[in-house]
Scaffold this motif. Structure first.
Motif, PDB file in Angstrom:
ATOM      1  N   UNK A   1       0.826  -1.186   0.000  1.00  0.00           N
ATOM      2  CA  UNK A   1       0.000   0.000   0.000  1.00  0.00           C
ATOM      3  C   UNK A   1       0.874   1.255   0.000  1.00  0.00           C
ATOM      4  N   UNK A   2       1.889   1.267   0.882  1.00  0.00           N
ATOM      5  CA  UNK A   2       2.771   2.430   0.960  1.00  0.00           C
ATOM      6  C   UNK A   2       3.534   2.620  -0.344  1.00  0.00           C
ATOM      7  N   UNK A   3       3.941   1.515  -0.974  1.00  0.00           N
ATOM      8  CA  UNK A   3       4.678   1.600  -2.230  1.00  0.00           C
ATOM      9  C   UNK A   3       3.815   2.182  -3.339  1.00  0.00           C
ATOM     10  N   UNK A   4       2.539   1.807  -3.384  1.00  0.00           N
ATOM     11  CA  UNK A   4       1.669   2.326  -4.443  1.00  0.00           C
ATOM     12  C   UNK A   4       1.399   3.815  -4.244  1.00  0.00           C
ATOM     13  N   UNK A   5       1.253   4.251  -3.014  1.00  0.00           N
ATOM     14  CA  UNK A   5       1.050   5.685  -2.753  1.00  0.00           C
ATOM     15  C   UNK A   5       2.295   6.457  -3.135  1.00  0.00           C
ATOM     16  N   UNK A   6       3.448   5.928  -2.766  1.00  0.00           N
ATOM     17  CA  UNK A   6       4.712   6.578  -3.107  1.00  0.00           C
ATOM     18  C   UNK A   6       4.900   6.639  -4.620  1.00  0.00           C
ATOM     19  N   UNK A   7       4.541   5.583  -5.315  1.00  0.00           N
ATOM     20  CA  UNK A   7       4.661   5.543  -6.771  1.00  0.00           C
ATOM     21  C   UNK A   7       3.782   6.617  -7.412  1.00  0.00           C
ATOM     22  N   UNK A   8       2.557   6.738  -6.944  1.00  0.00           N
ATOM     23  CA  UNK A   8       1.643   7.756  -7.484  1.00  0.00           C
ATOM     24  C   UNK A   8       2.203   9.155  -7.234  1.00  0.00           C
ATOM     25  N   UNK A   9       2.717   9.390  -6.050  1.00  0.00           N
ATOM     26  CA  UNK A   9       3.287  10.703  -5.736  1.00  0.00           C
ATOM     27  C   UNK A   9       4.497  11.012  -6.615  1.00  0.00           C
ATOM     28  N   UNK A  10       5.343  10.038  -6.842  1.00  0.00           N
ATOM     29  CA  UNK A  10       6.519  10.249  -7.685  1.00  0.00           C
ATOM     30  C   UNK A  10       6.136  10.520  -9.131  1.00  0.00           C
ATOM     31  N   UNK A  11       5.158   9.802  -9.644  1.00  0.00           N
ATOM     32  CA  UNK A  11       4.706  10.017 -11.026  1.00  0.00           C
ATOM     33  C   UNK A  11       4.088  11.407 -11.161  1.00  0.00           C
ATOM     34  N   UNK A  12       3.290  11.800 -10.182  1.00  0.00           N
ATOM     35  CA  UNK A  12       2.670  13.127 -10.212  1.00  0.00           C
ATOM     36  C   UNK A  12       3.732  14.214 -10.178  1.00  0.00           C
ATOM     37  N   UNK A  13       4.714  14.072  -9.316  1.00  0.00           N
ATOM     38  CA  UNK A  13       5.782  15.065  -9.221  1.00  0.00           C
ATOM     39  C   UNK A  13       6.602  15.115 -10.502  1.00  0.00           C
ATOM     40  N   UNK A  14       6.901  13.975 -11.068  1.00  0.00           N
ATOM     41  CA  UNK A  14       7.695  13.913 -12.301  1.00  0.00           C
ATOM     42  C   UNK A  14       6.953  14.546 -13.460  1.00  0.00           C
ATOM     43  N   UNK A  15       5.646  14.351 -13.537  1.00  0.00           N
ATOM     44  CA  UNK A  15       4.899  14.930 -14.647  1.00  0.00           C
ATOM     45  C   UNK A  15       4.867  16.451 -14.541  1.00  0.00           C
ATOM     46  N   UNK A  16       4.871  16.985 -13.331  1.00  0.00           N
ATOM     47  CA  UNK A  16       4.903  18.435 -13.157  1.00  0.00           C
ATOM     48  C   UNK A  16       6.270  18.995 -13.554  1.00  0.00           C
ATOM     49  N   UNK A  17       7.323  18.268 -13.239  1.00  0.00           N
ATOM     50  CA  UNK A  17       8.680  18.711 -13.548  1.00  0.00           C
ATOM     51  C   UNK A  17       8.962  18.605 -15.038  1.00  0.00           C
ATOM     52  N   UNK A  18       8.474  17.569 -15.688  1.00  0.00           N
ATOM     53  CA  UNK A  18       8.773  17.316 -17.082  1.00  0.00           C
ATOM     54  C   UNK A  18       7.617  17.654 -18.013  1.00  0.00           C
ATOM     55  N   UNK A  19       6.790  18.618 -17.625  1.00  0.00           N
ATOM     56  CA  UNK A  19       5.660  19.015 -18.464  1.00  0.00           C
ATOM     57  C   UNK A  19       6.176  19.560 -19.794  1.00  0.00           C
ATOM     58  N   UNK A  20       5.421  19.297 -20.841  1.00  0.00           N
ATOM     59  CA  UNK A  20       5.797  19.726 -22.185  1.00  0.00           C
ATOM     60  C   UNK A  20       4.900  20.867 -22.632  1.00  0.00           C
TER      61      UNK A  20
END
Length: 80
Positions: free
Chosen positions: A1-20
Motif C-alpha cells: 500500500x505504501x509503495x503504491x502511494x509513493x509511486x503515485x506521488x513520484x509520477x505526479x511530481x515527475x509529470x509536473x517537472x517534465x511538463x511539455x
C-alpha cells in the motif's frame, strides 16, 4: 500500500517537472496554429482551426483538465 502511494506521488511530481509545451490541438489532435487560440480560465489554449476555438470555449474545463493530465504545461494568459 505504501509503495503504491509513493509511486503515485513520484509520477505526479515527475509529470509536473517534465511538463511539455502544447503542440497539439486539444480538440482534434492536429498540430496547433500559434495564430489560433482562445484565452480562458487564465490559460491560452492553442488550436488547429477556428472550429476548435468554439469547442474549447463551450467547455474549457474539459480541455484544460485533459491537457494537464497529459502532462502539457499550459501557457498563462498574458497580462494586459
Amino acid at each position: 500500500m505504501k509503495k503504491s502511494i509513493l509511486t503515485v506521488l513520484l509520477i505526479t511530481a515527475a509529470s509536473a517537472v517534465f511538463a511539455e509545451p502544447q503542440t497539439t490541438c486539444p480538440v482534434m489532435g492536429g498540430k496547433i496554429n500559434k495564430e489560433l487560440y482562445t484565452d480562458t480560465n487564465g490559460y491560452r489554449i492553442y488550436v488547429c482551426c477556428k472550429g476548435c476555438i468554439k469547442a474549447v470555449k463551450a467547455n474549457p474545463e474539459k480541455y484544460i483538465e485533459k491537457m494537464q493530465a497529459d502532462g502539457i504545461e499550459l501557457e498563462k494568459t498574458p497580462a494586459k
